[in-house]
Structures are given as C-alpha cells and as structure tokens.
Design a protein around this motif. Structure first.
Motif, PDB file in Angstrom:
ATOM      1  N   LEU A   1      31.285  30.939  42.067  1.00 15.81           N
ATOM      2  CA  LEU A   1      32.746  31.036  41.971  1.00 15.81           C
ATOM      3  C   LEU A   1      33.173  31.782  40.722  1.00 15.81           C
ATOM      4  CD1 LEU A   1      33.607  27.474  43.247  1.00 15.81           C
ATOM      5  CD2 LEU A   1      34.537  29.604  44.193  1.00 15.81           C
ATOM      6  N   ILE A   2      32.506  31.542  39.604  1.00 15.21           N
ATOM      7  CA  ILE A   2      32.856  32.243  38.370  1.00 15.21           C
ATOM      8  C   ILE A   2      32.645  33.744  38.533  1.00 15.21           C
ATOM      9  CG2 ILE A   2      32.151  32.604  35.968  1.00 15.21           C
ATOM     10  CD1 ILE A   2      31.587  29.549  35.868  1.00 15.21           C
ATOM     11  N   GLY A   3      31.503  34.125  39.099  1.00 10.81           N
ATOM     12  CA  GLY A   3      31.242  35.549  39.322  1.00 10.81           C
ATOM     13  C   GLY A   3      32.296  36.195  40.190  1.00 10.81           C
ATOM     14  N   THR A   4      32.694  35.514  41.255  1.00 14.54           N
ATOM     15  CA  THR A   4      33.685  36.063  42.186  1.00 14.54           C
ATOM     16  C   THR A   4      35.068  36.124  41.559  1.00 14.54           C
ATOM     17  OG1 THR A   4      32.429  35.263  44.094  1.00 14.54           O
ATOM     18  CG2 THR A   4      34.755  35.755  44.449  1.00 14.54           C
ATOM     19  N   LEU A   5      35.475  35.051  40.903  1.00 16.90           N
ATOM     20  CA  LEU A   5      36.809  35.018  40.296  1.00 16.90           C
ATOM     21  C   LEU A   5      36.956  36.037  39.172  1.00 16.90           C
ATOM     22  CD1 LEU A   5      37.265  31.143  40.176  1.00 16.90           C
ATOM     23  CD2 LEU A   5      38.594  32.729  41.586  1.00 16.90           C
ATOM     24  N   LYS A   6      35.858  36.349  38.492  1.00 17.32           N
ATOM     25  CA  LYS A   6      35.924  37.285  37.373  1.00 17.32           C
ATOM     26  C   LYS A   6      35.724  38.745  37.777  1.00 17.32           C
ATOM     27  CE  LYS A   6      35.738  36.497  33.355  1.00 17.32           C
ATOM     28  NZ  LYS A   6      36.798  36.508  32.289  1.00 17.32           N
ATOM     29  N   LEU A   7      35.022  38.978  38.883  1.00 15.65           N
ATOM     30  CA  LEU A   7      34.605  40.345  39.188  1.00 15.65           C
ATOM     31  C   LEU A   7      35.227  40.942  40.442  1.00 15.65           C
ATOM     32  CD1 LEU A   7      30.813  40.048  38.289  1.00 15.65           C
ATOM     33  CD2 LEU A   7      32.590  41.235  36.994  1.00 15.65           C
ATOM     34  N   LYS A   8      35.695  40.120  41.346  1.00 15.77           N
ATOM     35  CA  LYS A   8      36.256  40.650  42.585  1.00 15.77           C
ATOM     36  C   LYS A   8      37.756  40.895  42.418  1.00 15.77           C
ATOM     37  CE  LYS A   8      32.501  40.957  44.844  1.00 15.77           C
ATOM     38  NZ  LYS A   8      32.000  42.291  45.216  1.00 15.77           N
ATOM     39  N   PRO A   9      38.234  42.140  42.630  1.00 13.86           N
ATOM     40  CA  PRO A   9      39.636  42.477  42.348  1.00 13.86           C
ATOM     41  C   PRO A   9      40.662  41.577  43.019  1.00 13.86           C
ATOM     42  CG  PRO A   9      38.361  44.465  42.737  1.00 13.86           C
ATOM     43  CD  PRO A   9      37.455  43.315  43.063  1.00 13.86           C
ATOM     44  N   ASP A  10      40.394  41.121  44.257  1.00 14.36           N
ATOM     45  CA  ASP A  10      41.355  40.268  44.943  1.00 14.36           C
ATOM     46  C   ASP A  10      41.658  39.001  44.161  1.00 14.36           C
ATOM     47  OD1 ASP A  10      41.639  42.017  46.985  1.00 14.36           O
ATOM     48  OD2 ASP A  10      40.399  40.932  48.432  1.00 14.36           O
ATOM     49  N   TYR A  11      40.701  38.572  43.338  1.00 14.13           N
ATOM     50  CA  TYR A  11      40.891  37.367  42.519  1.00 14.13           C
ATOM     51  C   TYR A  11      41.102  37.723  41.051  1.00 14.13           C
ATOM     52  CZ  TYR A  11      39.338  35.160  46.787  1.00 14.13           C
ATOM     53  OH  TYR A  11      39.250  34.758  48.089  1.00 14.13           O
ATOM     54  N   ALA A  12      40.306  38.631  40.529  1.00 19.16           N
ATOM     55  CA  ALA A  12      40.391  38.980  39.108  1.00 19.16           C
ATOM     56  C   ALA A  12      41.751  39.573  38.752  1.00 19.16           C
ATOM     57  CB  ALA A  12      39.278  39.957  38.743  1.00 19.16           C
ATOM     58  N   ASP A  13      42.391  40.285  39.679  1.00 14.90           N
ATOM     59  CA  ASP A  13      43.695  40.895  39.406  1.00 14.90           C
ATOM     60  C   ASP A  13      44.834  39.894  39.499  1.00 14.90           C
ATOM     61  OD1 ASP A  13      42.346  43.253  39.106  1.00 14.90           O
ATOM     62  OD2 ASP A  13      42.919  44.090  41.052  1.00 14.90           O
ATOM     63  N   ARG A  14      44.588  38.755  40.151  1.00 18.91           N
ATOM     64  CA  ARG A  14      45.673  37.788  40.371  1.00 18.91           C
ATOM     65  C   ARG A  14      45.501  36.500  39.578  1.00 18.91           C
ATOM     66  NH1 ARG A  14      45.707  36.411  46.420  1.00 18.91           N
ATOM     67  NH2 ARG A  14      47.470  35.115  45.722  1.00 18.91           N
ATOM     68  N   PHE A  15      44.233  36.181  39.229  1.00 19.17           N
ATOM     69  CA  PHE A  15      43.977  34.896  38.600  1.00 19.17           C
ATOM     70  C   PHE A  15      43.149  35.076  37.329  1.00 19.17           C
ATOM     71  CE2 PHE A  15      43.933  34.349  43.273  1.00 19.17           C
ATOM     72  CZ  PHE A  15      45.102  33.607  43.411  1.00 19.17           C
ATOM     73  N   GLU A  16      43.250  34.113  36.431  1.00 17.56           N
ATOM     74  CA  GLU A  16      42.394  34.094  35.258  1.00 17.56           C
ATOM     75  C   GLU A  16      41.803  32.705  35.096  1.00 17.56           C
ATOM     76  OE1 GLU A  16      44.604  35.065  31.818  1.00 17.56           O
ATOM     77  OE2 GLU A  16      46.051  33.421  32.026  1.00 17.56           O
ATOM     78  N   ILE A  17      40.603  32.647  34.542  1.00 21.09           N
ATOM     79  CA  ILE A  17      39.931  31.383  34.300  1.00 21.09           C
ATOM     80  C   ILE A  17      39.571  31.311  32.817  1.00 21.09           C
ATOM     81  CG2 ILE A  17      39.047  31.140  36.648  1.00 21.09           C
ATOM     82  CD1 ILE A  17      36.365  32.204  35.714  1.00 21.09           C
ATOM     83  N   GLY A  18      39.108  30.155  32.379  1.00 23.33           N
ATOM     84  CA  GLY A  18      38.834  29.958  30.964  1.00 23.33           C
ATOM     85  C   GLY A  18      37.545  30.562  30.457  1.00 23.33           C
ATOM     86  N   VAL A  19      36.755  31.145  31.350  1.00 23.68           N
ATOM     87  CA  VAL A  19      35.484  31.759  30.949  1.00 23.68           C
ATOM     88  C   VAL A  19      35.749  33.153  30.384  1.00 23.68           C
ATOM     89  CG1 VAL A  19      33.233  32.563  31.742  1.00 23.68           C
ATOM     90  CG2 VAL A  19      34.227  30.476  32.715  1.00 23.68           C
ATOM     91  N   PRO A  20      35.463  33.403  29.105  1.00 27.74           N
ATOM     92  CA  PRO A  20      35.712  34.729  28.522  1.00 27.74           C
ATOM     93  C   PRO A  20      34.798  35.788  29.133  1.00 27.74           C
ATOM     94  CG  PRO A  20      35.316  33.048  26.814  1.00 27.74           C
ATOM     95  CD  PRO A  20      34.906  32.452  28.124  1.00 27.74           C
TER      96      PRO A  20
END
Length: 532
Positions: free
Chosen positions: A246-265
């Motif tokens: 999930l971290i890899g996807t949320l940080k690297l996939k534009p559909d998520y990375a462009d809309r969401f941010e997480i606490g992992v730098p």
C-alpha cells in the motif's frame, strides 16, 4: 490540495494471530520502533490485560511520533463501564489511543454476544465516551461491517453512527471474513459517507480473496482516510492488507500520489525494501521473492527479448523504478536467456567483458548446459558470479578439499535415549598446509558445514561472520537415480545475503557444491588474498 491518508499498523496485534508467529517482548519493541521511524501514524501494540507479554509491552510508551494504540472490546452486555475489567485495563494502559472492537452485524450481536441490538449500541456509546473522558483518541473497529451491512444495512450503519456521535475519531469498517469484493467496498463506503464523514472512516481488510490491498484502495477512493494493515501482509488465515504494498502504491501511482499524501517521507520510501526484509529477519523467515515492489523477483526479467528491451529503456518492462523503493533490477540468466541477459548480469557483477568476446559465448553455453542438468542460476546469483569470474576474471584457488566423509549414526546415548548423530570429517589443503577437521551437527549437511569451516587457516577471519540461513532441497526427477538440487542462502554480519547452488544425484555432494560456493563467494567479496 491533497487529502491526508493515515496509516494504522496492526502487525503486533492482528498480525500476531498468524499461524507460527510468536513475538517476544524484544521483537515487539523493535518492530514498534521500526514503524515509528518509518512514518506510520498509528502502532497498535496489543490487548492490555490479555497476557503478561502485552502488559509488559504497555508498561511504558513504545513510540515517539506514532500514536501508540491499545486494543480491546467495548463493554460487555449487562456490565457497567466502571465494572468492566477489560475497559479498566484499556484506560489504565500507557497508550495514546484506544481501539475498540464492536459488533456491527446483527447476527453476531444475537449469536456471539447474546444480547439485544440496542444494548450493543449502548455499549459502543458508553465505551467510547469513557475513553474520550480520559483524554484518549478513540477508534472503533466495526467488526464484520460489510457482512453486516449486506444483511442489515440500517443496523450496521447505526453502529458506525453511534461510535461517531459518541466521539470516536475513527470509525473503522472491517471486512473481517475477507470475502467482500472491491466494487462492494466502494459502493458501501460511498453510501456510508452520507452519514459519517469520510475523513473519520477507516478500512480494515483481510486477504481471504487475495484483494485486501485492492479493497483498501477502493475504500480510499470512496472516501475513507485511514488504512489498517500489517507489515508484509501477515495476519490470521490469509493475512491482512499489506502495508508495504500500500505504501508503494500510495506514494508512486499517480492516481493516488497526486490526490493523497501519507506520513511516510520520500526519503523513507527508498528504505521500503529494507523495512520489509528487516521484518522478515525478526520473524526468522526468508523474504517472499515475489512480493510486490520489494521482492527479489519484483524487477526480475528472464526472457531474452524482454532483457534486450529493458537494457534499452527500463520503462519497457518496469512499472516504477526499482530504486524508488530500495530494490534493484535483476536480469536473470537461464536456459531461456540470450546474450543481453548475460551481459546485464556481468555488468551488475562488475565484470568487464566485450559482447564479442568468445569467452562470453562459452560462458553462456555452459550456463545453458548446466541448467539442462538441473542448475537454476536465476535463483543463485552468487554461484553464477563465481562461474562467470572463473571464465572471465579468475577466482583465486583459496583451498582444495581433498576428501570428506559424512557419517550418520542412530544409537542410544548415555541417558538411554535413541538419538541420531551426524559427524563429518574433511581434509583440506590451505596453501602449503593440510588440515584435518571434524564436526558434529544436527544433520549431515550441518556437520559437513561445521567441519569445512572449522579451520581454513588464514582465511578464518574472513568467514567468521558467515552464516547459513536457509537450505532448500528439490528432487528434479524420480527413480533411484534422482537428481537433487540444493539451494543455500547465506549472510554475513553486514546483512549481505547471497544464494548458491549445487546439483548431483547425491544430496550430500549437491550440498557440498553449494557450501563451497558460499565460502568462496564470501572470500572473493571480502577481498581475501591467497595465503601461503
């Protein structure tokens, strides 16, 4: 503006229910620290009052940045909050947050709790209010929420609303049986957000249909802003949503990375592979080579035509850069490989070679001939590197094993117990000296390894931290003359890991080949010079 998605780790609670996994207090402290440093928002420590281990773990706060979370049930039916020992243990625990688990499926309320629907709602309210009054952040895991919603949407929704109105910061929707599909998750969450705001909703997915990650992402798309999961997806039955993936996807996939941010730098994202493998080390198990993003095979290419394209532009066969998650590209050399694969591996090994050098052709031919006999170099790159260096760069002849003997004896020991004892002896020439060594082991291979590494003269300091961590045997064909393939994983004090291979009709001989390669590889990588 990006929406914040909070990550909640339940490795030390839900993950601890994995078959074969038992965390020690030291393990729990180490994992909590790893999660805290990585940027996870919540670390669930366990169930205070349930056992001495969790009590000791909660005796002091174990995180600095992450919200350290205690888990327990809402109050029992027929008992007031002030008289419920479980509630008392949660309120007394040294924790920043309390996560209650509450029934939200009417079937479970009647069968498991044996109470009324209204009494269950009252228990949710009163439990939340008690923790809020003590200044704790409160989460409520609505157990079996999706099954409950499909059976009785009004009641499941009432449970979520009751928790929210009582002051819960997060109402977590649990797919406890793991049987809900992504389109169902998205629809149900979307309907619920009309009653509970999405920025107060979480998702807790199990992997019984292999879709825990997909279900978590579907819930995020539908509005939830907290995801619960575990490191490497461990958990009861088939596991939980894999936070690593999930971290890899949320940080690297534009559909998520462009809309969401997480606490992992961003800097920590490059340590994702390290985190995953360090956790496997805590569990004392081999990492999953095929794990998304972080597996050794996640960016591995075997087919020659793929390798050729990959060398021209990695984007032809890679969805993200392996370096982004701390992994690396691997071009496998096998019986399906072409020269492009081999040249890529030689470059990775640091071996300079001309593509038109006839030695490269001979090396490739030998690799294919060996693979036809049962070798599998795609899984044993250390043995492949040694083979390549012997063809192209030279490998010092550090020592010669002139003979070895392995004996297995079953007998009664001094206590009268029936035991099986393995003993090995080796005769090794190191420079101008011949050394005889013997060792016992818990099996013939272990004994042979002990004897072989017992005395290698001046090379001993270079192999002092060498450790064999995994040993796999595969029978390649049946019959009395079956061919055996042995794969050994080794590591050293710097946490370098490598794989070596041996193939023979005799399992001891195959093991010996792999053992020899492991030791020689370590000496080569350590820069050991020949000794007299």
């Amino acid at each position: 503006m990006k929406s914040r998605v909070h990550l909640f780790d339940t490795t030390l609670r839900d993950g601890a229910q994995t078959s074969g996994i038992d965390f020690s207090l030291e393990d729990k402290c180490l994992v909590a620290r790893m999660l805290d440093e990585f940027g996870i928002d919540y670390v669930e420590g366990g169930y205070p009052g349930a056992n001495p281990l969790d009590d000791a773990f909660f005796a002091q706060k174990r995180t600095r940045r992450a919200a350290f979370t205690a888990f327990g049930m809402t109050k029992r039916p027929g008992v007031s909050v002030s008289n419920d020992p479980g509630i008392a243990a949660l309120l007394a625990a040294s924790a920043d947050a309390i996560c209650y688990v509450a029934k939200s499926w009417d079937y479970h309320v009647h069968v498991a709790l044996g109470t009324t629907l209204e009494e269950n709602l009252d228990g949710i309210r009163r439990s939340v209010e008690a923790a809020v009054a003590r200044g704790r952040e409160v989460l409520v895991d609505c157990e079996h929420f999706f099954d409950g919603y499909k059976a009785n949407p009004d009641y499941a929704r009432a449970c979520a609303v009751a928790a929210s109105e009582a002051g819960a910061r997060w109402v977590v929707l649990c797919d406890t049986n793991g049987g809900t599909l992504p389109h169902e998750i998205e629809r149900i969450v979307g309907e619920l957000t009309a009653h509970v705001p999405g920025d107060r909703l979480g998702i807790h997915a199990h992997d019984d249909t292999g879709q825990a990650v997909a279900n978590s992402l579907a819930a995020v798309r539908a509005g939830v802003r907290q995801i619960q999961g575990t490191l490497n997806g461990i958990g009861e039955r088939c596991g939980n949503a894999n936070l690593i993936t999930l971290i890899g996807t949320l940080k690297l996939k534009p559909d998520y990375a462009d809309r969401f941010e997480i606490g992992v730098p961003d800097a920590k994202l490059r340590e994702l592979t390290t985190l995953s493998r360090a956790f496997d080390e805590v569990l004392n198990r081999a990492p999953n080579r095929h794990a998304p993003y972080v597996g050794a095979s996640a960016f591995a290419t075997k087919a020659g035509i793929h390798a050729s394209a990959l060398m021209k532009d990695p984007r032809t066969y890679e969805h993200v850069e392996p370096e982004a998650v701390g992994n690396r590209r691997r071009v496998l050399v096998s019986d399906q490989a072409g020269k492009s694969n081999l040249m890529a591996e030689l470059a990775r090994f640091g071996i300079a070679a001309d593509r038109d050098d006839p030695r490269v052709d001979r090396l490739l031919a030998e690799v294919k001939e060996r693979e036809a006999r049962g070798f599998a170099y795609e899984a044993a790159d250390a043995s492949l590197e040694l083979l390549a260096r012997r063809h192209l760069g030279g490998v010092p002849n550090y020592f010669d094993v002139q003979s070895f003997r392995v004996m297995v004896e079953r007998r009664h020991n001094a206590l009268g117990e029936l035991v099986t004892v393995s003993e090995a002896t080796v005769k090794v020439r190191v420079g101008d000296h011949v050394v005889f060594s013997a060792a016992e082991g818990n099996g013939p291979v272990n004994a042979l390894d002990g004897a072989l590494r017992k005395d290698l003269g001046g090379y001993q300091p270079f192999i002092a931290d060498l450790e064999l961590v995994d040993f796999k045997v595969r029978i390649l064909n049946g019959g009395t003359g079956a061919t055996t393939r042995v794969l050994i994983e080794s590591k050293d004090g710097d946490e370098n890991r490598w794989f070596t291979i041996g193939v023979s009709e005799n399992i001891i001989d195959a093991s010996f080949q792999a053992l020899m390669d492991s030791i020689v590889y370590k000496l080569v990588k350590s820069g050991a010079a020949l000794v007299a």
